[in-house]
Every structure is written in C-alpha cells, then in structure tokens.
Scaffold this motif. Structure first.
Motif, PDB file in Angstrom:
ATOM      1  N   VAL A 168      53.163  -9.045  83.425  1.00 49.10           N
ATOM      2  CA  VAL A 168      51.745  -9.683  83.723  1.00 49.10           C
ATOM      3  C   VAL A 168      51.400 -10.030  82.734  1.00 49.10           C
ATOM      4  CG1 VAL A 168      49.856  -8.814  85.354  1.00 49.10           C
ATOM      5  CG2 VAL A 168      52.215  -8.067  85.981  1.00 49.10           C
ATOM      6  N   SER A 169      50.838  -8.946  81.832  1.00 46.42           N
ATOM      7  CA  SER A 169      49.886  -9.880  81.163  1.00 46.42           C
ATOM      8  C   SER A 169      50.766 -11.225  79.826  1.00 46.42           C
ATOM      9  CB  SER A 169      49.647  -7.986  79.466  1.00 46.42           C
ATOM     10  OG  SER A 169      49.276  -7.114  80.623  1.00 46.42           O
ATOM     11  N   ALA A 170      51.823 -10.973  79.797  1.00 42.51           N
ATOM     12  CA  ALA A 170      52.939 -11.775  79.026  1.00 42.51           C
ATOM     13  C   ALA A 170      52.364 -12.846  79.678  1.00 42.51           C
ATOM     14  CB  ALA A 170      54.073 -11.369  79.232  1.00 42.51           C
ATOM     15  N   GLY A 171      53.509 -12.957  81.003  1.00 38.54           N
ATOM     16  CA  GLY A 171      52.642 -14.413  82.290  1.00 38.54           C
ATOM     17  C   GLY A 171      51.302 -14.532  81.872  1.00 38.54           C
ATOM     18  N   ALA A 203      53.598  -9.865  64.031  1.00 32.58           N
ATOM     19  CA  ALA A 203      52.969  -9.406  65.020  1.00 32.58           C
ATOM     20  C   ALA A 203      54.119  -8.809  65.731  1.00 32.58           C
ATOM     21  CB  ALA A 203      53.694 -11.035  66.174  1.00 32.58           C
ATOM     22  N   MET A 204      55.246  -8.512  65.306  1.00 28.21           N
ATOM     23  CA  MET A 204      56.382  -7.701  65.774  1.00 28.21           C
ATOM     24  C   MET A 204      56.304  -6.034  65.595  1.00 28.21           C
ATOM     25  SD  MET A 204      57.205  -8.869  68.273  1.00 28.21           S
ATOM     26  CE  MET A 204      58.964  -7.978  68.793  1.00 28.21           C
ATOM     27  N   ARG A 205      55.219  -5.447  64.306  1.00 28.91           N
ATOM     28  CA  ARG A 205      54.922  -4.353  63.912  1.00 28.91           C
ATOM     29  C   ARG A 205      54.424  -3.955  65.272  1.00 28.91           C
ATOM     30  NH1 ARG A 205      53.164  -4.899  57.609  1.00 28.91           N
ATOM     31  NH2 ARG A 205      54.868  -6.528  56.184  1.00 28.91           N
ATOM     32  N   THR A 206      54.422  -2.164  64.964  1.00 28.35           N
ATOM     33  CA  THR A 206      53.594  -1.208  65.559  1.00 28.35           C
ATOM     34  C   THR A 206      52.866  -0.376  64.748  1.00 28.35           C
ATOM     35  OG1 THR A 206      55.635  -1.006  66.426  1.00 28.35           O
ATOM     36  CG2 THR A 206      54.160   0.320  67.038  1.00 28.35           C
ATOM     37  N   PRO A 207      51.007  -0.598  64.764  1.00 30.52           N
ATOM     38  CA  PRO A 207      51.073  -1.560  65.665  1.00 30.52           C
ATOM     39  C   PRO A 207      50.636  -2.976  65.125  1.00 30.52           C
ATOM     40  CG  PRO A 207      48.712  -0.392  64.259  1.00 30.52           C
ATOM     41  CD  PRO A 207      50.336   0.010  64.177  1.00 30.52           C
ATOM     42  N   ARG A 253      68.722 -13.128  83.885  1.00 33.19           N
ATOM     43  CA  ARG A 253      67.771 -12.746  84.138  1.00 33.19           C
ATOM     44  C   ARG A 253      67.200 -12.778  82.578  1.00 33.19           C
ATOM     45  NH1 ARG A 253      65.916  -7.605  83.613  1.00 33.19           N
ATOM     46  NH2 ARG A 253      67.589  -6.093  83.796  1.00 33.19           N
ATOM     47  N   ALA A 254      65.945 -13.093  82.319  1.00 31.39           N
ATOM     48  CA  ALA A 254      65.533 -13.071  81.129  1.00 31.39           C
ATOM     49  C   ALA A 254      64.117 -12.615  81.415  1.00 31.39           C
ATOM     50  CB  ALA A 254      65.027 -14.723  80.478  1.00 31.39           C
ATOM     51  N   ALA A 255      63.670 -11.382  79.979  1.00 27.76           N
ATOM     52  CA  ALA A 255      62.499 -11.066  79.589  1.00 27.76           C
ATOM     53  C   ALA A 255      61.100 -11.906  78.806  1.00 27.76           C
ATOM     54  CB  ALA A 255      62.847 -10.154  78.574  1.00 27.76           C
ATOM     55  N   PHE A 256      60.500 -11.986  78.941  1.00 29.78           N
ATOM     56  CA  PHE A 256      59.635 -13.065  78.588  1.00 29.78           C
ATOM     57  C   PHE A 256      59.264 -12.270  77.597  1.00 29.78           C
ATOM     58  CE2 PHE A 256      57.097 -12.268  82.829  1.00 29.78           C
ATOM     59  CZ  PHE A 256      56.956 -13.549  83.187  1.00 29.78           C
ATOM     60  N   PRO A 257      58.825 -13.875  76.510  1.00 30.77           N
ATOM     61  CA  PRO A 257      58.978 -14.295  75.270  1.00 30.77           C
ATOM     62  C   PRO A 257      57.832 -12.734  74.722  1.00 30.77           C
ATOM     63  CG  PRO A 257      58.318 -15.981  76.178  1.00 30.77           C
ATOM     64  CD  PRO A 257      58.436 -14.612  76.902  1.00 30.77           C
ATOM     65  N   GLY A 258      58.254 -12.202  73.489  1.00 29.88           N
ATOM     66  CA  GLY A 258      57.724 -11.677  73.091  1.00 29.88           C
ATOM     67  C   GLY A 258      56.313 -12.036  72.148  1.00 29.88           C
ATOM     68  N   LEU A 259      55.650 -10.547  71.562  1.00 31.64           N
ATOM     69  CA  LEU A 259      54.304 -11.585  71.132  1.00 31.64           C
ATOM     70  C   LEU A 259      54.723 -12.110  69.702  1.00 31.64           C
ATOM     71  CD1 LEU A 259      51.347 -11.180  71.527  1.00 31.64           C
ATOM     72  CD2 LEU A 259      50.914  -9.204  69.286  1.00 31.64           C
ATOM     73  N   ASP A 260      55.217 -12.713  69.040  1.00 37.07           N
ATOM     74  CA  ASP A 260      55.677 -13.242  68.199  1.00 37.07           C
ATOM     75  C   ASP A 260      55.716 -14.670  68.635  1.00 37.07           C
ATOM     76  OD1 ASP A 260      57.919 -12.984  69.149  1.00 37.07           O
ATOM     77  OD2 ASP A 260      58.853 -12.999  67.663  1.00 37.07           O
TER      78      ASP A 260
END
Length: 877
Positions: A609-612, A506-510, A558-565
C-alpha cells in the motif's frame, strides 16, 4: 585496331586562317539590326558590328569597372583628389583655377560682409595680412633684462667669431659719402663702439621700465581714491532683516541626495565557464599543496610582518598604524586558530570561501558607514588623510631600515640563514604534531575521477553526507570537461556510478535517505553537463526494471512493487527531465513503467500500500503540468479506498485489478478499533515503510491506516482539481463519489478526514451528465453545395490581360518586373563567371611564374653541379 587519325595539312591551317581574316574584312559578315524610326526615351537595341562584338564590349566594360573594383577590394591606400574640376576633362585649366578661387572666397566670406560693397580686399600671405607685414612692426619684449643678460648683438658676435671681416665690409644705410671717404676704423675701435652702443640700449630699456613702474603705481593710487565711490555698502545697523529662505521640498532634497550618490563603477569582465573551471582547479591544487605541507610538518612560523616598500604614487588607502595587538593565525584540528584559541573561525570546506565571505561583509559594512556619513564630513575626511600622510612619513625610516636589513640578509650565505633559523622561536614538537594530525583529518582538495563503482564507493564510505557531497563536487571541479580531453568520458561514467551509489544507499538497512537527498544536487549538475549520456543511463535503468517485472509476471503470474531504489530513480527522473512533454525519451518510459506497476502489482500488505501511494504521488507530479489523463491512477485510488469499506457486497462501483472485490487482502485499511481515531494525529508516511512498516500494536496499525487514508483522500482532491475541465469529469469520478457517499465509514474518522471527504463530494456532482458515446455515422455526410465558377470571357487569346485598366497595369508591371529580375540574374551570373575567370587567370599566372622560377633554380643548380664536377675532375687530373 582503328585507323590512325589523319593529320591536318598545312593547306587546312592556311584555309582556316584565311577564313578568320576574311570574316573580319568581309562586309557581308557585319551584323545590322535595322529599325524603322527612333523613339525618344527608348533604349536602342540595333547595334552594328561583327559577330561577338557585343560580347567583347561587355567584357571590356567589366574590365573597366568590375575588375577594377575587385582589384581595389579591401585596399585603403587609394588617393582621391577632391579639388574642384580635377576629373572634368571638358574644363580648361584657367576655368578650374578661377572656379576654385571663387569657391575659396565664398568659403571665407562671412555673412556680415555681404553688404560691404566698397570695402577693399585684404590680401594675405600664409594666413598673414600683407598690410601688416609691410608695417614691419615686430613686437620685441624688453620687459625682462634677465633674458638678455650675457647676450650680444649680431654685429658683435660676427666680429668676435666671424673673423672680423664682416664688420669691416658691412656699412649702415644711413652713412654719408663723407664717411665712406674716411679711413676704415680698426678692429679695436669697432669693438668699443659696439660695447658703448649696447650699454646705451640697456640704459634706455632700464629707464623705460622705471617710468612704466612709476605710472603703474600712480594709477593704483588714483584707483584706490575713486574705488569707494563706485561701490556703496550699507552698514549692518541700517540693513533690513532678510526674510528666511523657504525650506526645500522633499523632491528637491531627494534630487540633491541623488546628485551626491556614488556613481556606478565599472565591473570586471565576466569570465567564461572554462576560465572559472581553470581558476577553481588551481585554487584546489594550491590548497591541497598547503595541506600536504602541513601533513609533512612544514609549517610557516609566525614572524613579525615587514612593511612593504611604498612608492611615491601609492595612495595607501588601507593604511593602518602598526600596533602590538596583532593576532597570529595558525591551524588546529582543521580550523583557523586566532591568538591561541581565544577567537576561533571555522574553516570552510572549500578552503578560502569563508574568508571571502567575511571580506565581503566587511566591505558592505564600510560602504554603509560611508553612506551614512553624509556630505558635511568632507573636512573631517581631509584631516584624517593628512594624519595618515604624517603617519606614513613617520615610518619611512623604518621602511628603509627594514629594506636594507632584508638586502643584507639576502647577501649572506647558507650558514647565516641556518643561524637565523635557529635563533627564531619555532613550534614545539607537540604543536607540530597537532598540526600534522589536523591536516591528515582534513579532506583532500583534489580527487581523481573514479574508474569503477568500487572506487567511488571507497571514496565516499565512512564520511558524513556533507563530506560526501563535497568529495563529489571536488571530483567535478578537478575533472571539468574543459580542462582535458578525456574528462568528459570520466564524468559521464561518474553519473552512472553516482546513480548506482544512490540506489545502494536506498536499499541499506536503514536507508540513508539524508545522504541521498544531499547527493541529488550533484546528480543534477552532472545531468546538466551531459544530458544525452544521463538520458541513456536512465533509459537503461528503466528498461532493466521493466524487463525484470515482465519476467516475474511470466514466471509467477504476479510481480512485486518496485523497491525504494527504483522509486527514488523515478523521483530523480521527475527532477532532471521535463514531464510536460508529449513524448520524451526518458519521462515517457517512466510514465509507462508507473502505469504498469499500478496495474500489474497486487496489493497484499501495508508495505505494498505504501509503495502504491508513492507511485500515485509520482504520477500526480508527472501530470501536474501537462494535465494528461491517467486512468490507472484513478483506478488505484478507488481500489485503496475500497480497502477501507467494511461491507463485502458494494453496489454502484467496481474495482479493477490489481484489486479484488472480495478476498483476504480486501480489508487492509479497515480499522480494528473505532476509538483509535481519537488519538490519531497527522504524520507523514515515511519512505522506509515501503520495505517494512514499523507499527507493531493494533493502535499503531490503525494510526498508520488513517494516515494512508488521509493521503489517499488528499490525492483524490488534487485529481479533482486537476481534471475538472475534462468533458467527462463527472463520469470519471462518479464511482469514487459513490464509494465515499454510501460505503465509506466517515463518521468514525477524525475531523480532518471528514473535511477532505466533504470537499471531494462538493467537487464531484451527484448526477453525471449523460453524453452520447462516440460512434461512426451510419450515413455518408452530405457534402456542401458547390458554387458555380465565375466565367470571364477572354477576347485576346494567348495574352494574359485583366478586365479593368488597373488589372492590366498590374499585369504589365509584373511582366516588367519579371523581365528585369531575369536580366539582373543573368548579369549577376555573368559577373560571377567573369570574376571566377579573373581569379583563375591570376592563380595560373602565379603558378606559371613559380614554375619558371623553379625551373631557373634547377637550371642554375645543374650548371653549378656541372661546373663543380668539371673542377673536381680537373683537380684529379
């Protein structure tokens, strides 16, 4: 030191023995329970006897009953004599015999003979009537002379083989005294008489047989003459036309069809998961051995198939005549090659599964043809069977020749085999090399369980998504927990490694989301095998991510939204574990983690916004079954809609963190050009937008904003349907309704968004119902009025009695029941104690017997040792 205990003197022992003997003989020690009078129907408790007599009686009674049953337990070799009166000691033997005879007569007497008073009895002997036996009418079958050919009478046999003395001494009962006075006949004369007599008897039998044959033929001729008079058939010309039979109804036709349908056949026994796992591993090992042989160039050459020997009992259902159009089978590029490439069948990744499916399809086709043939094709089927039998007979010589040729080849030596191998046409070097390359290109069928994440990554990298799924599946099959003791720990580790590998994909690009989607079924299968280990792994992942979020908030604020993994891990939690439980060791921490992310992670870009939105979709999925209220979800959706409001000052609602009423990021979803809605078409938001939004131009960004707003409105609609039964439904969604009705520029949006906007406004009422807040009462609540208790006057103190006759009878029965119940418990305890003592005594007796035998053995061994030593000493001297 204390004084030593005094030893009992002989006088004390004598005094004790005298006392015990005096008690037995002393009349004053006899226990007597007197009773005033006898009462009919009441058990007598007034026993007379010495102390302990009642206990000994009970023990003796248990020995006669309970102990016997215990000894005969689990034994079926008991002989029970069921004759009448056998165990009745009061009956005399003559009475028993008469009664048995009467019962036997009653059993054999039929109902029709009840009124036959004058009929005499029919005496029998071994089931045969004595009257019939006295007639001496033994039926002798003399019809066949073939059975009597070569047989002589008893007299002739005795004369030939018995020395002749018996014939000279034996006389017929009908001889006169004159014959006795005559001289005895010689041996030759007696033999001649016997021969004449046997010939005469044979001639008489032949004559009787001929007469019976003539009478039978005469009777047949007479019967033919009168047979035409008995049966009269009308000629065809005079017969009337019979009415046509009515056609059968649909019901009758259906009943007949059901009668001709095939009956259910017995199926094979269901196999246990352990047996299935063992068979699957053996199948994979066999396929791997075949692949290794092909890699080494050991390819089986195509040779003419020999017919196997057919036994006499073989039905030969699948018999097919040999023809020249047989197809050869070979490997090419990891696939089955039929007839050199004319017909290619793809090989299944699992080996023989594809062939099994084709066989099942052929069986289904054959069953369909049999069902459609109907009932009237039975004759044709018989003809086909006859043809097949003829074909089998025609090839019997070929089978024998081939079998004999195989035996001859086996008897030859190694030199003959080498010469035969050289004579056969083999594969060319290029074909053999192609087969080897195809075998090397195939996936191995057996894999060892990886011991680290690096080993698993090395196994899976470089393969397609389907092959990676096959590799993980074969690892599970080759290392099933039922096959070895350590396989369970290996597969538990594999679950953690597989989750880590999914996060890396999930964390690879792409991101390789297709591979992740393919591996999810294998993750689910491992979780079903080891749910406890899987829950621990998921708990550790959630706790690590939550701790990292808290540390980031403490350090940066503050904290960032969780990653895709992490988003994929949350989705896996919803797939593997139940989300409707009130409290669960995995889903509850995941629920808290989502709520913290929606509350503490600020929205500063389109990626956030997408992560939320992804978190909101997961939250709706988590509460869809339990219908649990999720306030963070409602607040976040309100904040997302606020990002599309053009005005800075908005009345009627308030946004809560992580959103702000005003600021730099408060206009993220505001359209830059209102004309962009005309060219917008609904598209799904890709998960890769969590890392990076691919929109570059203003038009593409506006299209992306419209897609986000469509998803947000759709989630609001689903929430209204989910929480519409809550008492405070209108108060919960009133801020969202105010924002949609007064501040959101819906006129510039596409028609699909306007439709969602209208449905939400219709679902939420315009005016909220006013409910009083929940507060504690200022005054203490007034207790209920207490009723006065019912007072019952008790006349007889110390006894529990009711007022009515029925209540008293009920109390009496309860008291009697308790008394009997306690007595039964007491007797059961005594029986248990008695059986325990009996078992203990048996064990002690067996141990004593064993000790005695061991002692005897030791004694005999010691004696032998002494004798041997003495003998040895004597020899030395």
């Amino acid at each position: 030191m204390g004084k030593p205990p005094k030893k009992k003197s002989l006088a004390d022992k004598v005094r004790k023995t005298k006392t015990s003997s005096q008690i037995k003989n002393n009349p004053f020690e006899v226990k007597i329970n007197r009773k005033k009078f006898d009462v009919l129907g009441r058990k007598s408790k007034h026993d007379v006897g010495l102390p302990g007599v009642s206990r000994s009686k009970a023990i003796n009674k248990r020995k006669d009953t309970l102990l016997k049953e215990f000894r005969l337990k689990n034994k079926a070799n008991k002989f029970v004599d069921r004759r009448f009166g056998e165990y009745d000691t009061k009956m005399a033997p003559e009475d028993k015999i008469l009664q048995r005879f009467a019962l036997e007569r009653q059993r054999t007497q039929a109902k029709k003979d009840i009124y036959n008073l004058n009929e005499e009895e029919e005496l029998t002997h071994y089931g045969q009537s004595l009257a019939e036996i006295e007639k001496l009418t033994d039926v002798v079958d003399s019809d066949s002379d073939s059975d009597e050919k070569g047989l002589l009478s008893a007299e002739l046999t005795a004369s030939n083989f018995g020395g002749g003395g018996g014939l000279l001494r034996k006389k017929k009962p009908g001889e006169n005294d004159e014959d006795e006075s005559q001289k005895p006949k010689s041996r030759q004369e007696l033999i001649e008489e016997l021969i004449l007599r046997s010939k005469q008897e044979k001639r008489e039998r032949q004559t009787q047989k001929e007469e019976a044959q003539e009478l039978t033929e005469k009777l047949d001729q007479e019967w033919k003459s009168i047979q035409s008079l008995l049966v009269h058939k009308t000629p065809k010309a005079e017969r009337k036309e019979e009415p046509e039979k009515p056609k059968l109804d649909e019901y009758d036709v259906m009943v007949r069809e059901l009668g001709f349908e095939m009956k259910a056949q017995p199926s094979e026994k269901l196999k246990t998961p352990e047996e299935l796992a063992r068979e699957e591993r053996e199948r994979l090992q066999k396929l791997e051995a075949d692949r290794l042989k092909r890699m080494l160039g050991d390819v089986e050459e195509n040779s003419t198939q020999k017919q196997s020997h057919l036994s006499a009992d073989d039905l030969n259902d699948g018999f097919i005549l040999d023809s020249d159009d047989r197809k050869t089978l070979s490997y090419q590029d990891g696939k089955w090659n039929v007839d050199g490439g004319e017909e290619e069948g793809q090989e299944d990744e699992e080996g023989e599964e594809g062939a099994g499916e084709e066989e099942e399809e052929e069986d289904e086709d054959e069953e369909g043809e049999d069902d459609g043939s109907g009932v009237d094709d039975g004759d044709d089927e018989d003809d086909d069977d006859d043809d097949e039998d003829e074909g089998e007979g025609g090839h019997s010589d070929l089978d024998s020749d081939q079998a004999s040729g195989a035996e001859d080849e086996d008897e030859e030596g190694d030199e003959g085999e080498e010469e035969a191998a050289k004579a056969k046409p083999g594969l060319s070097e290029e074909e053999r090399r192609a087969v080897q390359e195809a075998a090397k290109a195939e996936l191995p069928y057996t894999f060892a369980a990886p011991e680290s994440f690096g080993e698993l990554k090395a196994l899976l990298d470089g393969h397609s998504a389907e092959k990676q799924c096959i590799i993980v599946e074969r690892i599970q099959k080759c290392n099933h927990p039922s096959l070895a003791a350590g396989n369970k720990a290996k597969l538990e580790k594999l679950f953690g490694f597989l989750l880590e590998y999914v996060g890396e994909l999930a964390m690879r690009t792409p991101p390789e989301l297709t591979t992740v989607n393919t591996l999810i079924p294998q993750v689910y299968a491992l979780c079903q095998l080891f749910p406890a280990a899987a829950s621990k792994v998921m708990q550790s992942l959630l706790s690590d991510s939550a701790h990292s979020m808290e540390e980031s908030i403490e350090v940066k604020g503050r904290a960032a939204f969780p990653g895709l993994d992490m988003l994929i891990y949350l989705k896996i939690v919803a797939l593997l574990f139940p989300t409707s439980d009130f409290r669960h060791p995995v889903t509850t921490p995941a629920f808290v983690y989502i709520s913290q992310a929606l509350t503490k992670c600020p929205v500063t870009s389109l990626e956030s916004v997408s992560a939320g939105l992804v978190l909101c979709c997961l939250a709706v999925e988590f509460v869809s079954l339990s219908q649990r209220f999720f306030p963070e979800l409602i607040n976040f959706l309100l904040g997302l809609l606020h990002l599309a409001v053009p005005a800075d000052t908005c009345t009627g609602y308030w946004v809560v963190p992580p959103f702000k009423q005003q600021g730099k990021a408060s206009k993220l979803l505001l359209l830059s050009d209102a004309e962009a809605s005309k060219s917008w078409s609904r598209k799904a938001i890709p998960l890769t937008s969590v890392h990076r939004v691919t929109a570059s131009t203003d038009l593409e960004k506006d299209h992306y904003r419209l897609s986000v707003l469509h998803t947000c409105l759709d989630l609001v609609k689903r929430c209204t349907l989910l929480y519409r039964d809550l008492p405070s439904f209108d108060q919960i969604f009133q801020p969202i309704r105010t924002l949609l009705a007064k501040h959101l520029p819906v006129q510039s949006y596409p028609s699909s968004l306007q439709e969602l906007h209208r449905e939400i406004l219709e679902a939420v009422p315009e005016t909220s119902s006013q409910h009083a807040p929940l507060v504690f009462d200022k005054k203490k609540p007034i207790p209920l009025k207490l009723l006065e208790p019912k007072i019952v006057q008790v006349l007889d103190y110390g006894k529990k009695r009711g007022n009515t006759k029925e209540e008293r009878e009920q109390e009496r029965l309860k008291h009697k029941y308790k008394k009997e119940f306690k007595g039964a418990l007491r007797e059961l305890r005594k029986d248990t104690r008695f059986l325990a003592q009996a078992k203990l005594s048996d064990i002690m007796s067996r141990d004593a017997e064993r000790k005695r035998k061991v002692k005897e053995l030791y004694g005999s061994l010691a004696t032998q040792e002494g004798e041997w030593k003495a003998l040895k000493k004597k020899k030395r001297k």
